[in-house]
Design an enzyme around this catalytic site. Structure first.
Site, PDB file in Angstrom:
ATOM      1  N   ASP A 121     -32.367 -50.416  42.501  1.00 27.19           N
ATOM      2  CA  ASP A 121     -33.545 -49.574  42.368  1.00 27.19           C
ATOM      3  C   ASP A 121     -34.355 -49.525  43.669  1.00 27.19           C
ATOM      4  OD1 ASP A 121     -35.511 -48.101  40.603  1.00 27.19           O
ATOM      5  OD2 ASP A 121     -36.773 -49.784  41.220  1.00 27.19           O
ATOM      6  N   GLU A 162     -30.545 -46.606  45.253  1.00 24.73           N
ATOM      7  CA  GLU A 162     -31.499 -45.498  45.129  1.00 24.73           C
ATOM      8  C   GLU A 162     -32.330 -45.520  46.409  1.00 24.73           C
ATOM      9  OE1 GLU A 162     -35.318 -43.828  42.568  1.00 24.73           O
ATOM     10  OE2 GLU A 162     -34.823 -45.962  42.568  1.00 24.73           O
TER      11      GLU A 162
END
Length: 587
Positions: A251, A288
């Site tokens: 993330d 990400e």
């Protein structure tokens, strides 16, 4: 059994073992470990699978183990011993790599009404039939209450108990592998949730040297960061090793602040590659990233960080702006000339590759070398948990455009050069929204989240009422309605997705990783785009009237069409109906 914990600033550390519910338990002092780096404490105690335990630092409260494998009573309760040897895996799994993959992002708590890993496993047959290759699970670490997105999790080695805990995750992975599906897990290293995070009581896991949107940064480069890095890398490897996970989605890596000569992500990618070699099966990392920096997915030997792939929001923004006409926020640059934006991303990977970003007020990104970076290292998608859930009402693309435009968007992703990813339910144009929901047990924190959410959207000009994240109905509205998928336009969209995924699997041209080989033509005013992938021709008409699209050479036959079309004549001009798309093959 050996118990150990890192607490470098402690004068004494006490192990509390047993004591679940009304049991008293026992206490014993730990000793500094002479064989470990400074700050480790260890000791022996009788324990078995399920034994509860915790640590007290300098006479403070008993807290869960930072490396807890299970939190039966939530983030603030005692930890429990997990003996991974107890689980009998049902078969050999050779692994499934990222090349040729089609991913499917899934949130366990809303994939089914039950909201458990076992219930989700019961729906894996749908995904195998759809043709996807990997299930990407949103974060599973323990969090307050029953339900949440997972990005406020803590205890980075444990599985959220309401989802079923560690044994349920193993059953899910076993079931997925039996269906031929790989499993990817979303992990969060850039912050921990605001409730139940007890790491600061043990050591310098965070630093004020850097700040993130969530407060102090995870300590990757300040004093004590060696052990913090080891903590994060150990957690990542545990998911891949102990649960047979095939890959990790990292993330928001742009919020991993790190000024050391050896970047954390490079160290992590080296450790994952070493584990893959040791286990004899492929493992991969997907970042990400909001950096627009090809070095993220460049090999370590070539000066990159060595991640195997990254999410590419530029594809999403280009497709979304083209099919919806939305211009707000970061869509502005893409909406100015949406067909040109689509063409650039299809052919160059990044839209912002050093160009000026009005959203950021500066130049952004760096060109991607198409001769060295294969296209499958970029993930493309029309919808994700972020792009849906961070809208005020959590409205999906299906609520914004016609089924025809949904089909066009799917075609751009599933016949494009990148690794495709779907968000659960998009394959049947799910009518259910996917909204932001929490279940904070701290009343003050819950109210702060409510007010903060409203304030954030008001600042961005959203006039809609923002659903209350703490209202159980917000989560319930976000659960998929499985009954609708075989009816009306939902069934038609589902058939189209199955057809495109099967076509991608059957046609090597659609898996060609050479970005430079993608030849694109478009008409901004007429709102069509066409591209060539080897012998295949893809034509997409986003306008509300039929258009004539020159394909450049005769077409032997049509492989897929959203609306009926006729083969073009010798001039190679194909007439595509309004809001429709065609995949054809040349002689």
């Amino acid at each position: 059994m050996q118990f150990e914990v890192w607490a470098p600033q402690a004068e004494q550390v006490t192990l509390h073992i047993g004591g679940a519910e009304d049991e008293q338990g026992t206490t014993r002092a730990l000793a500094r470990d002479p064989y470990r780096a400074d700050g480790w404490w260890s000791g022996q105690a009788e324990a078995e699978d399920g034994t509860r335990y915790g640590f007290a630092v300098d006479g403070g409260p008993v807290l869960p183990d930072p490396r807890s494998r299970r939190q039966p009573d939530g983030p603030d309760g005692l930890s429990a011993v997990v003996d991974h040897r107890r689980y009998a895996w049902r078969g050999h799994w050779p692994g499934r790599g990222l090349t040729g993959a089609v991913l499917y992002e899934l949130h366990v708590g809303t994939y089914t009404k039950e909201g458990t890993l076992d219930a989700a496993a019961g729906r894996l047959g749908h995904l195998a039939d759809l043709g996807v290759t990997h299930v990407e699970l949103m974060p599973l670490c323990p969090m307050p209450g029953q339900h949440g997105w997972g990005y406020d999790g803590v205890d980075l080695w444990a599985v959220h108990e309401p989802y079923g805990g560690p044994e349920a995750l193993k059953r899910f992975v076993d079931s997925a592998h039996e269906q031929g599906l790989g499993v990817v897990l979303d992990v969060v290293h850039n912050h921990l949730g605001p409730s139940g995070n007890h790491l600061p009581a043990f050591g310098p896991y965070f630093t004020d040297t850097h700040h993130t949107p969530w407060g102090s940064a995870v300590n990757l480069d300040a004093p004590g960061s060696d052990e913090v890095r080891a903590y994060l890398i150990g957690s990542a490897l545990a998911w891949l090793r102990d649960y047979r996970i095939d890959g990790l989605r990292l993330d928001a890596i742009h919020e991993l602040h790190d000024r050391r000569a050896l970047p954390f992500l490079e160290e992590l990618s080296a450790a994952v590659d070493a584990l893959a070699e040791d286990l004899g099966r492929p493992l991969f990392l997907v970042g990400e990233s909001d950096l627009g920096d090809p070095r993220v997915i460049t090999a370590r030997s070539e000066g990159g960080l060595g991640l195997h792939a990254q999410w590419n929001d530029d594809v999403h923004h280009a497709v979304h702006a083209a099919v919806t006409g939305e211009r707000r926020g970061y869509y502005g640059d893409f909406a100015r000339q949406p067909m040109a934006a689509l063409a650039k991303t299809l052919n160059h990977g990044f839209f912002h590759d050093g160009t000026y970003s009005t959203f950021r007020g500066r130049r952004h990104g760096r060109p991607l070398d198409r001769t060295t970076v294969p296209a499958h290292r970029l993930l493309a998608y029309t919808q994700t948990h972020d792009q849906i859930g961070n809208r005020a009402q959590g409205d999906r693309l299906a609520s914004l455009v016609s089924p025809g435009l949904l089909a066009c968007a799917a075609t751009l992703v599933l016949t494009g050069p990148f690794t495709p990813m779907l968000f659960m339910g998009e394959e049947w144009a799910a009518s259910t929204p996917w909204q932001y929901f929490t279940d904070h047990t701290d009343a003050a924190l819950a109210e702060a989240v409510r007010k903060g959410r409203r304030r954030e959207f008001a600042a961005h000009g959203w006039a809609e009422e923002v659903p209350d994240p703490q209202d159980p109905a917000t989560r319930e509205r976000s659960c998929l309605n499985w009954e609708e998928r075989e009816t009306g336009h939902h069934a038609r969209v589902l058939t189209w997705y199955r057809e495109l995924i099967a076509l991608r699997r059957a046609r090597p041209d659609l898996q060609d990783p050479d970005l430079a080989a993608v030849k694109v033509a478009y008409d901004e005013q007429a709102r069509w785009i066409a591209y060539r992938r080897g012998d295949l021709r893809v034509a997409v008409n986003l306008s509300d009237v039929p258009v004539s699209i020159p394909l450049g050479r005769p077409v032997a036959r049509l492989l897929a069409a959203w609306e009926p079309v006729e083969l073009p004549g010798r001039d190679g001009v194909l007439t595509v109906p309004a809001e429709s798309c065609v995949v054809a093959v040349a002689p």
